[in-house]
Design an enzyme around this catalytic site. Sequence first.
Site, PDB file in Angstrom:
ATOM      1  N   THR A  13      10.508-110.571  29.073  1.00 50.21           N
ATOM      2  CA  THR A  13      11.271-111.311  30.089  1.00 50.21           C
ATOM      3  C   THR A  13      12.197-110.420  30.905  1.00 50.21           C
ATOM      4  OG1 THR A  13      12.953-111.847  28.419  1.00 50.21           O
ATOM      5  CG2 THR A  13      11.203-113.467  28.795  1.00 50.21           C
ATOM      6  N   GLY A  14      12.371-109.163  30.522  1.00 46.51           N
ATOM      7  CA  GLY A  14      13.212-108.247  31.284  1.00 46.51           C
ATOM      8  C   GLY A  14      12.494-107.719  32.514  1.00 46.51           C
ATOM      9  N   VAL A  16      11.476-104.686  33.346  1.00 49.46           N
ATOM     10  CA  VAL A  16      10.333-103.808  33.081  1.00 49.46           C
ATOM     11  C   VAL A  16       9.184-104.594  32.452  1.00 49.46           C
ATOM     12  CG1 VAL A  16       9.532-101.811  31.760  1.00 49.46           C
ATOM     13  CG2 VAL A  16      11.744-101.734  32.925  1.00 49.46           C
ATOM     14  N   SER A  42      14.722-116.787  24.643  1.00 58.89           N
ATOM     15  CA  SER A  42      13.728-116.839  25.720  1.00 58.89           C
ATOM     16  C   SER A  42      12.452-117.575  25.331  1.00 58.89           C
ATOM     17  CB  SER A  42      13.362-115.416  26.162  1.00 58.89           C
ATOM     18  OG  SER A  42      14.470-114.764  26.735  1.00 58.89           O
ATOM     19  N   ARG A 101      11.485 -90.637  21.905  1.00 57.39           N
ATOM     20  CA  ARG A 101      11.019 -89.624  22.858  1.00 57.39           C
ATOM     21  C   ARG A 101      11.084 -88.206  22.312  1.00 57.39           C
ATOM     22  NH1 ARG A 101      14.283 -92.100  28.000  1.00 57.39           N
ATOM     23  NH2 ARG A 101      12.905 -93.878  28.410  1.00 57.39           N
ATOM     24  N   CYS A 130      12.964 -92.618  33.385  1.00 58.41           N
ATOM     25  CA  CYS A 130      12.452 -92.875  34.733  1.00 58.41           C
ATOM     26  C   CYS A 130      12.659 -91.688  35.679  1.00 58.41           C
ATOM     27  CB  CYS A 130      13.075 -94.140  35.301  1.00 58.41           C
ATOM     28  SG  CYS A 130      14.870 -94.221  35.194  1.00 58.41           S
ATOM     29  N   GLN A 157      20.393 -92.430  41.682  1.00 61.78           N
ATOM     30  CA  GLN A 157      19.710 -93.505  40.983  1.00 61.78           C
ATOM     31  C   GLN A 157      20.144 -94.885  41.474  1.00 61.78           C
ATOM     32  OE1 GLN A 157      19.566 -90.783  36.942  1.00 61.78           O
ATOM     33  NE2 GLN A 157      19.314 -92.972  36.709  1.00 61.78           N
ATOM     34  N   SER A 160      19.303-100.894  40.412  1.00 62.46           N
ATOM     35  CA  SER A 160      18.386-101.631  39.545  1.00 62.46           C
ATOM     36  C   SER A 160      18.058-100.846  38.283  1.00 62.46           C
ATOM     37  CB  SER A 160      17.099-101.981  40.295  1.00 62.46           C
ATOM     38  OG  SER A 160      16.525-100.831  40.886  1.00 62.46           O
ATOM     39  N   LYS A 214      18.456 -85.609  29.539  1.00 61.69           N
ATOM     40  CA  LYS A 214      17.068 -86.053  29.377  1.00 61.69           C
ATOM     41  C   LYS A 214      16.102 -85.226  30.214  1.00 61.69           C
ATOM     42  CE  LYS A 214      18.263 -90.845  28.250  1.00 61.69           C
ATOM     43  NZ  LYS A 214      18.356 -92.233  28.748  1.00 61.69           N
ATOM     44  N   HIS A 243      14.524 -94.317  42.699  1.00 54.88           N
ATOM     45  CA  HIS A 243      15.401 -93.172  42.450  1.00 54.88           C
ATOM     46  C   HIS A 243      14.970 -91.987  43.318  1.00 54.88           C
ATOM     47  CE1 HIS A 243      17.099 -95.465  39.332  1.00 54.88           C
ATOM     48  NE2 HIS A 243      16.659 -94.826  38.263  1.00 54.88           N
TER      49      HIS A 243
END
Length: 333
Positions: A13-14, A16, A42, A101, A130, A157, A160, A214, A243
């Site tokens: 539901t987000g 992404v 949700s 990651r 991202c 960035q 959003s 990162k 971005h």
Amino acid sequence: MKDTPNVTILGATGAVGREMLKILEERSFPIGELRCLASARSVGKKLPFAGREITVEEATDAAFAGADIVLGAAENEIARRFAPAIKAAGAVFIDNSSAFRMDPEVPLVVPEINPEDALHHSGIIANPNCSTIITVVAVAALRRLSPITTMVAATYQAVSGAGAGGPVELEAEVDALYKGEPITPRVFPHQIAYNLIPKIGGAAFEGYTSEEMKLQNEGRKILHLPDMKVNCTCVRVPVMRSHSIAVTARFERPISVEEAREAIAAAPGCRLVDDLANDCYPMPLDTSDQDLVYVGRIRPDLTDPNGLSLWCCGDQIRKGAATNAVQIAELLL
């Protein structure tokens, strides 16, 4: 992996998660059964997909039974919480959070750059940050010409990138300023309307934030350059989507501007947009809601004969998150 795998989206539901649904449909990804999972609050929501609606179910350990691929669009804590259940179900977890990651046992994949890494997984494949994705897609063609020794980068960035509340806050602040009303920032530490905030993430190393580190840490792993050093500054800007990154990369040998342009123009995932005389260069407005990374402003580094500077833009919700995850899933097929 079977021809029509069962796909589950965790955190559907987000922003992404919803974009993952959109990308799966756009790319005609072959799906047996599609399930959408989110928190208990949700449950019962309907999400559109391919002319029908998918009912959101609660994310529980049992909800992953029968899944072949799980696309993760939830925060670190949720990813760690459900990773064991996903692996126990026999599914491959393609996770967009930063939880795994830097785990040496987990491949970190950008399909245009290191697709072979995706095939050496133990049940989890990580989706990079991202801004890292956008940057490495832009420079990967140059890395093929000569290894990168260092990069100096500044990311610009969009709001959003801070979640659904970012654009709402920017619009509300612009409206309040127009009306002469007071502003109370909630999503960002300061007013973002008509402003720049040079801090994203928490303190991490020698005054650099977690977001800034990162690009070095993830970039090394994706580009297979374990000694590459990166100096990065991350800035939140009053832009809705996409971005932008200013990069100066230095190489083991000089690369001419002409070589660089030719390599980037032919690189997968890139579009060369570089005509300064005619005001033609990458911009967030042009790169939103599509999957290519636009690259331009390619010029020699005036401080180092082995360096080049460039400017790139990309949609951080699509290529910087949802599309990259779906592309990884396509590699598994």
